[in-house]
Design a protein around this motif. Structure first.
Motif, PDB file in Angstrom:
ATOM      1  N   GLU A 163       0.811  -1.217   0.000  1.00 51.27           N
ATOM      2  CA  GLU A 163       0.000   0.000   0.000  1.00 51.27           C
ATOM      3  C   GLU A 163       0.842   1.263   0.000  1.00 51.27           C
ATOM      4  O   GLU A 163       0.319   2.365   0.146  1.00 51.27           O
ATOM      5  CB  GLU A 163      -0.946   0.011   1.196  1.00 51.27           C
TER       6      GLU A 163
ATOM      7  N   ASN B 215       2.525   4.395  -1.270  1.00 50.11           N
ATOM      8  CA  ASN B 215       2.317   5.266  -2.425  1.00 50.11           C
ATOM      9  C   ASN B 215       3.603   5.335  -3.236  1.00 50.11           C
ATOM     10  O   ASN B 215       4.692   5.124  -2.711  1.00 50.11           O
ATOM     11  CB  ASN B 215       1.892   6.656  -1.960  1.00 50.11           C
TER      12      ASN B 215
ATOM     13  N   ASN C 227      -1.822   6.755  -5.386  1.00 54.28           N
ATOM     14  CA  ASN C 227      -2.276   6.610  -4.017  1.00 54.28           C
ATOM     15  C   ASN C 227      -3.169   5.375  -3.946  1.00 54.28           C
ATOM     16  O   ASN C 227      -4.282   5.371  -4.469  1.00 54.28           O
ATOM     17  CB  ASN C 227      -3.044   7.868  -3.585  1.00 54.28           C
TER      18      ASN C 227
ATOM     19  N   GLN D 270      -5.282   2.862  -1.644  1.00 55.86           N
ATOM     20  CA  GLN D 270      -5.916   2.736  -0.338  1.00 55.86           C
ATOM     21  C   GLN D 270      -6.881   1.562  -0.365  1.00 55.86           C
ATOM     22  O   GLN D 270      -7.972   1.652  -0.940  1.00 55.86           O
ATOM     23  CB  GLN D 270      -6.652   4.030   0.026  1.00 55.86           C
ATOM     24  N   LYS D 271      -6.491   0.482   0.293  1.00 56.84           N
ATOM     25  CA  LYS D 271      -7.346  -0.704   0.325  1.00 56.84           C
ATOM     26  C   LYS D 271      -8.634  -0.444   1.075  1.00 56.84           C
ATOM     27  O   LYS D 271      -9.676  -1.025   0.763  1.00 56.84           O
ATOM     28  CB  LYS D 271      -6.596  -1.880   0.963  1.00 56.84           C
ATOM     29  N   SER D 272      -8.588   0.418   2.073  1.00 57.60           N
ATOM     30  CA  SER D 272      -9.783   0.667   2.890  1.00 57.60           C
ATOM     31  C   SER D 272     -10.939   1.227   2.061  1.00 57.60           C
ATOM     32  O   SER D 272     -12.108   1.001   2.369  1.00 57.60           O
ATOM     33  CB  SER D 272      -9.441   1.627   4.035  1.00 57.60           C
ATOM     34  N   THR D 273     -10.584   1.957   1.012  1.00 55.31           N
ATOM     35  CA  THR D 273     -11.615   2.533   0.148  1.00 55.31           C
ATOM     36  C   THR D 273     -11.600   1.908  -1.243  1.00 55.31           C
ATOM     37  O   THR D 273     -12.298   2.367  -2.142  1.00 55.31           O
ATOM     38  CB  THR D 273     -11.429   4.050   0.007  1.00 55.31           C
TER      39      THR D 273
END
Lengths: 116, 114
Positions: free
Chosen positions: A56, A58, A67, A69-72
Motif C-alpha cells: 500500500e 504510495n 495513491n 488505499q485498500k480501505s476505500t
C-alpha cells in the motif's frame, strides 16, 4: 458488476495544474494487482505502473504519483504540473490472482485534456 | 528491444470477407492476449494463450472469430465472415510468466468493415 470504475469520463485542465484521476475497484480476492495504462492520441497502450494488493505504499515517479488505499478500494493517479503531452486516455485495470485466471479488467478510461 | 508487433495497422474490408490480424509477441514472453477496443464496450479480452496453448477463449464473440498460435513468436486472429459490427481496434499483448508482470501491448490494428 463493474470491477473497475473510473467515474470521471473526461477532465480538462490548464497546463501546469495538478490533476487526479480516480479509480475504484471491486474484488473478493485478497491477492490482486492494479495497473494504470496511458493511451495517447496515437492509440497505443502504454504501461505506467503495477501495484500488488500487499503493497500500500504510495509511489512517485517524476510528475506521476499513485495513491493506493485498500480501505476505500481506490487506486488514484495524480499528475503534478500537467503538460500538453499528458493529454491521453488513462485506464485503470485490475488483475485477480485466482488459480488459472489471467484477465485484466479495464475501467472505461478517463480522457484527460491539458490545455496550453 | 522490439515490442509487440501487430500487422496491419489499418484494415478496411467489405462485409463477408475474411480478415486476418497478425501479432508477434515480445521474445521470451509466455502469455499472449488478444483484446478488442470499442467505444461501446471498452477493452475486452477475447482470448489468451500460455505457451502457445489457448487457455481462455470465453471472450471470443462467436464462431466467426478464431485465433491460433502456431509457435512462440506468432499469433493470428481471424474473422470469417466479417461484419460491420466487428469494426474496432484489436490489440495484441504479451507478458512474461514472472509473477503478475504487466501486459505489453502492440500498437493495435484498426479494423473497419463496410
Amino acid at each position: 458488476a463493474q470491477k473497475v470504475t473510473q467515474a470521471q469520463t473526461e477532465i480538462s485542465v490548464v497546463e501546469k495544474e495538478d490533476v487526479t484521476l480516480d479509480c475504484v475497484y471491486e474484488t473478493r480476492d485478497t491477492t490482486y494487482y492494479l495497473f494504470w495504462y496511458k493511451q495517447p492520441p496515437s492509440g497505443e497502450l502504454v504501461f505506467l505502473i503495477r501495484r500488488n494488493s500487499f503493497d500500500e505504499q504510495n509511489e512517485i515517479s517524476g510528475r506521476y504519483s499513485w495513491n493506493f488505499q485498500k480501505s476505500t478500494s481506490s487506486f488514484n493517479f495524480t499528475i503534478t504540473a500537467s503538460q500538453v503531452v499528458d493529454s491521453a486516455v488513462y485506464f485503470c485495470a485490475l488483475s485477480e490472482v485466482v488459480a488459472g485466471a489471467n484477465n485484466l479488467f479495464f475501467g472505461t478510461g478517463t480522457r484527460l485534456t491539458v490545455i496550453p | 528491444d522490439a515490442g509487440v508487433i501487430q500487422s496491419p495497422r489499418h484494415e478496411v474490408t467489405e462485409m463477408g470477407q475474411e480478415v486476418t490480424l497478425r501479432c508477434k509477441p515480445i521474445s521470451g514472453h509466455d502469455y499472449l492476449f488478444w483484446y478488442r477496443q470499442t467505444m461501446m464496450r471498452g477493452l475486452e479480452l477475447l482470448i489468451y494463450f500460455n505457451n502457445n496453448v489457448p487457455i481462455d477463449d470465453s471472450g471470443m464473440p462467436e464462431d466467426r472469430f478464431s485465433a491460433k498460435m502456431p509457435n512462440a513468436s506468432f499469433s493470428t486472429l481471424k474473422i470469417q465472415p466479417s461484419e460491420p459490427r466487428d469494426s474496432a481496434v484489436y490489440f495484441c499483448a504479451s507478458r512474461s510468466a514472472v509473477g503478475n508482470s504487466p501486459l505489453h501491448f502492440g500498437n493495435g490494428t484498426r479494423l473497419t468493415v463496410t
